[in-house]
Design a protein around this motif. Sequence first.
Motif, mmCIF file in Angstrom:
data_model
loop_
_atom_site.group_PDB
_atom_site.id
_atom_site.type_symbol
_atom_site.label_atom_id
_atom_site.label_comp_id
_atom_site.label_asym_id
_atom_site.label_seq_id
_atom_site.Cartn_x
_atom_site.Cartn_y
_atom_site.Cartn_z
ATOM 1 N N VAL A 82 0.839 -1.202 0.000
ATOM 2 C CA VAL A 82 0.000 0.000 0.000
ATOM 3 C C VAL A 82 0.875 1.254 0.000
ATOM 4 C CG1 VAL A 82 -1.994 -1.122 1.037
ATOM 5 C CG2 VAL A 82 -0.280 -0.086 2.529
ATOM 6 N N LYS A 83 2.010 1.196 0.675
ATOM 7 C CA LYS A 83 2.947 2.329 0.638
ATOM 8 C C LYS A 83 3.434 2.567 -0.791
ATOM 9 C CE LYS A 83 7.613 3.591 2.097
ATOM 10 N NZ LYS A 83 8.825 3.121 2.809
ATOM 11 N N LYS A 84 3.788 1.495 -1.477
ATOM 12 C CA LYS A 84 4.272 1.600 -2.854
ATOM 13 C C LYS A 84 3.192 2.221 -3.752
ATOM 14 C CE LYS A 84 6.226 -2.124 -4.276
ATOM 15 N NZ LYS A 84 6.373 -3.505 -4.820
ATOM 16 N N TYR A 85 1.949 1.780 -3.573
ATOM 17 C CA TYR A 85 0.859 2.299 -4.392
ATOM 18 C C TYR A 85 0.670 3.801 -4.142
ATOM 19 C CZ TYR A 85 -3.842 3.608 -5.710
ATOM 20 O OH TYR A 85 -4.916 4.276 -6.235
ATOM 21 N N ILE A 86 0.629 4.201 -2.881
ATOM 22 C CA ILE A 86 0.403 5.614 -2.538
ATOM 23 C C ILE A 86 1.509 6.502 -3.111
ATOM 24 C CG2 ILE A 86 0.356 7.259 -0.615
ATOM 25 C CD1 ILE A 86 -1.043 4.993 1.019
ATOM 26 N N GLU B 88 -13.062 2.971 -9.307
ATOM 27 C CA GLU B 88 -12.987 1.519 -9.431
ATOM 28 C C GLU B 88 -11.592 1.044 -9.820
ATOM 29 O OE1 GLU B 88 -15.171 -0.882 -8.607
ATOM 30 O OE2 GLU B 88 -16.180 0.840 -7.703
ATOM 31 N N VAL B 89 -10.913 1.833 -10.648
ATOM 32 C CA VAL B 89 -9.544 1.452 -11.037
ATOM 33 C C VAL B 89 -8.631 1.436 -9.828
ATOM 34 C CG1 VAL B 89 -7.528 2.104 -12.408
ATOM 35 C CG2 VAL B 89 -9.819 2.306 -13.391
ATOM 36 N N GLN B 90 -8.688 2.507 -9.012
ATOM 37 C CA GLN B 90 -7.866 2.565 -7.796
ATOM 38 C C GLN B 90 -8.194 1.384 -6.872
ATOM 39 O OE1 GLN B 90 -9.022 6.622 -6.638
ATOM 40 N NE2 GLN B 90 -6.834 7.135 -6.606
ATOM 41 N N ARG B 91 -9.484 1.156 -6.680
ATOM 42 C CA ARG B 91 -9.906 0.065 -5.788
ATOM 43 C C ARG B 91 -9.372 -1.282 -6.285
ATOM 44 N NH1 ARG B 91 -13.912 -0.653 -2.003
ATOM 45 N NH2 ARG B 91 -14.657 1.482 -2.360
ATOM 46 N N ASP B 92 -9.492 -1.535 -7.587
ATOM 47 C CA ASP B 92 -9.048 -2.816 -8.136
ATOM 48 C C ASP B 92 -7.536 -2.998 -7.985
ATOM 49 O OD1 ASP B 92 -11.626 -3.430 -8.838
ATOM 50 O OD2 ASP B 92 -11.393 -2.916 -10.964
ATOM 51 N N VAL B 93 -6.778 -1.927 -8.205
ATOM 52 C CA VAL B 93 -5.317 -2.012 -8.079
ATOM 53 C C VAL B 93 -4.933 -2.382 -6.646
ATOM 54 C CG1 VAL B 93 -3.162 -0.698 -8.108
ATOM 55 C CG2 VAL B 93 -4.795 -0.449 -9.971
ATOM 56 N N ILE B 94 -5.555 -1.716 -5.675
ATOM 57 C CA ILE B 94 -5.227 -1.980 -4.269
ATOM 58 C C ILE B 94 -5.648 -3.397 -3.875
ATOM 59 C CG2 ILE B 94 -5.628 -1.270 -1.889
ATOM 60 C CD1 ILE B 94 -6.179 1.574 -3.002
ATOM 61 N N GLU C 261 -11.919 1.719 2.652
ATOM 62 C CA GLU C 261 -12.987 2.612 3.113
ATOM 63 C C GLU C 261 -12.482 3.595 4.162
ATOM 64 O OE1 GLU C 261 -15.952 2.899 1.813
ATOM 65 O OE2 GLU C 261 -15.420 1.333 0.376
ATOM 66 N N LYS C 262 -11.576 3.161 5.030
ATOM 67 C CA LYS C 262 -11.108 4.025 6.119
ATOM 68 C C LYS C 262 -10.013 4.987 5.687
ATOM 69 C CE LYS C 262 -12.450 1.489 10.211
ATOM 70 N NZ LYS C 262 -12.112 1.209 11.616
ATOM 71 N N VAL C 263 -9.217 4.625 4.679
ATOM 72 C CA VAL C 263 -8.049 5.427 4.321
ATOM 73 C C VAL C 263 -8.306 6.320 3.112
ATOM 74 C CG1 VAL C 263 -5.644 5.318 3.541
ATOM 75 C CG2 VAL C 263 -6.437 3.790 5.356
ATOM 76 N N LEU D 156 -2.117 10.101 3.542
ATOM 77 C CA LEU D 156 -2.562 8.725 3.311
ATOM 78 C C LEU D 156 -1.657 7.714 4.005
ATOM 79 C CD1 LEU D 156 -3.526 9.043 -0.458
ATOM 80 C CD2 LEU D 156 -5.109 8.671 1.451
ATOM 81 N N LEU D 157 -0.358 7.987 4.011
ATOM 82 C CA LEU D 157 0.565 7.090 4.705
ATOM 83 C C LEU D 157 0.311 7.110 6.207
ATOM 84 C CD1 LEU D 157 3.903 7.760 2.758
ATOM 85 C CD2 LEU D 157 2.480 5.717 2.660
ATOM 86 N N ASN D 158 0.058 8.294 6.753
ATOM 87 C CA ASN D 158 -0.217 8.373 8.189
ATOM 88 C C ASN D 158 -1.551 7.724 8.534
ATOM 89 O OD1 ASN D 158 2.094 9.671 9.309
ATOM 90 N ND2 ASN D 158 1.454 11.589 8.350
ATOM 91 N N LYS D 159 -2.551 7.881 7.645
ATOM 92 C CA LYS D 159 -3.828 7.209 7.880
ATOM 93 C C LYS D 159 -3.667 5.693 7.778
ATOM 94 C CE LYS D 159 -7.748 8.906 6.390
ATOM 95 N NZ LYS D 159 -8.802 9.436 5.506
ATOM 96 N N THR D 160 -2.775 5.244 6.879
ATOM 97 C CA THR D 160 -2.479 3.812 6.768
ATOM 98 C C THR D 160 -1.884 3.282 8.067
ATOM 99 O OG1 THR D 160 -2.162 3.891 4.367
ATOM 100 C CG2 THR D 160 -1.079 2.100 5.556
#
Length: 337
Positions: free
Chosen positions: A214-218, A261-267, A253-255, A232-236
């Motif tokens: 998730v860090k890499k994605y952000i 949909e593209v972002q969601r699918d990648v994560i 949902e929390k972060v 986003l990293l701090n929320k993670t």
Amino acid sequence: MKNVLEVSESKLLQYIMHGIDETLILGDEVFTEPEVLMEAAFTQLAFSKVQFDQQYEFFHETDIDLHEVYTYAKKIFQEESNFLEQSQHIATHLHSVSTHPNIKSGDLFIGLFDNCVMGTETKKVLSIVKIDDKEIFLDVKSEQNTMTVSGIDGINVRKINNAAVIVDMGPDEEPAVFIRTRRKDDVVYWQERFLKIKVADEQYEKTDLAMQEVKKYILKDERFTNTEKLGLLNKTLDYFRNEEEFQVEAYIEKVFEAPDEVQRDVIVNSVKPYETIISESAIEKAEQKFKRKIKLDNNIEIVVNVRDIDQVDDLIQVGYDEATGRNFYKIYFEEEE
């Protein structure tokens, strides 16, 4: 917090060197009671930069007693007089898995240490280090008012080599294993073929991998500004600190605020395999590596340690000065410390 192996008061009981080349050269002499400087050098060679935050264990598909390194190490721990014979078995096994042309020849150090501390207990430790390269050192001496300089072909004990640290956990527990690899390419031959080990704490590994992904994605997503990435990293980190279990949908949902949909699918595709009970020790490791800095092109760094992304946006604003043609950050604060 994972136990860290403390070796500052360790004692090198015995050691041996073997040659891993096209022709295997087995050492036949065990050395004991090295002088102080030699012992310090061997201790650094054995333990420097070993990853003690990641523990491994030996495994075998059918019977652990058929595992080569496990069996040889256990025999040494059970009876120290077995050291010479079992160290030769270890060297022979390493030689047999080192046939690939990309695997360098080199020297093999095997040492048995005592008085290593893990937690509150004193442990014996077997160190295995494969030294691929030697270096030239200058030996400068002063004798009878005359200076002499000569070159010595030797081992740099500070250099990263492939290494394994095997800790004797007692007769009722399996040995703990820690490793260091010289290159990513060495993982297969050193970790999988020679040592044949697996991660001992699956929850730790999955938590660590999930946070890395998730860090890499952000950090790579260019749709986020630098301040948004920090938020986003701090929320993670907040999510992993406060939740007992990592579930990718709940994490999104929390972060993230209304990801497309593209972002969601990648994560989901990158971290779904790492859903797990969250490991506190993995979070402690990740906290040290998560980015909290904005680096600017004139050697200025802005260090941010704010968990709430909305608060980051309120405190730091980005703009462009048309008069100078440069970007700027505007930072709000109440008082200096």
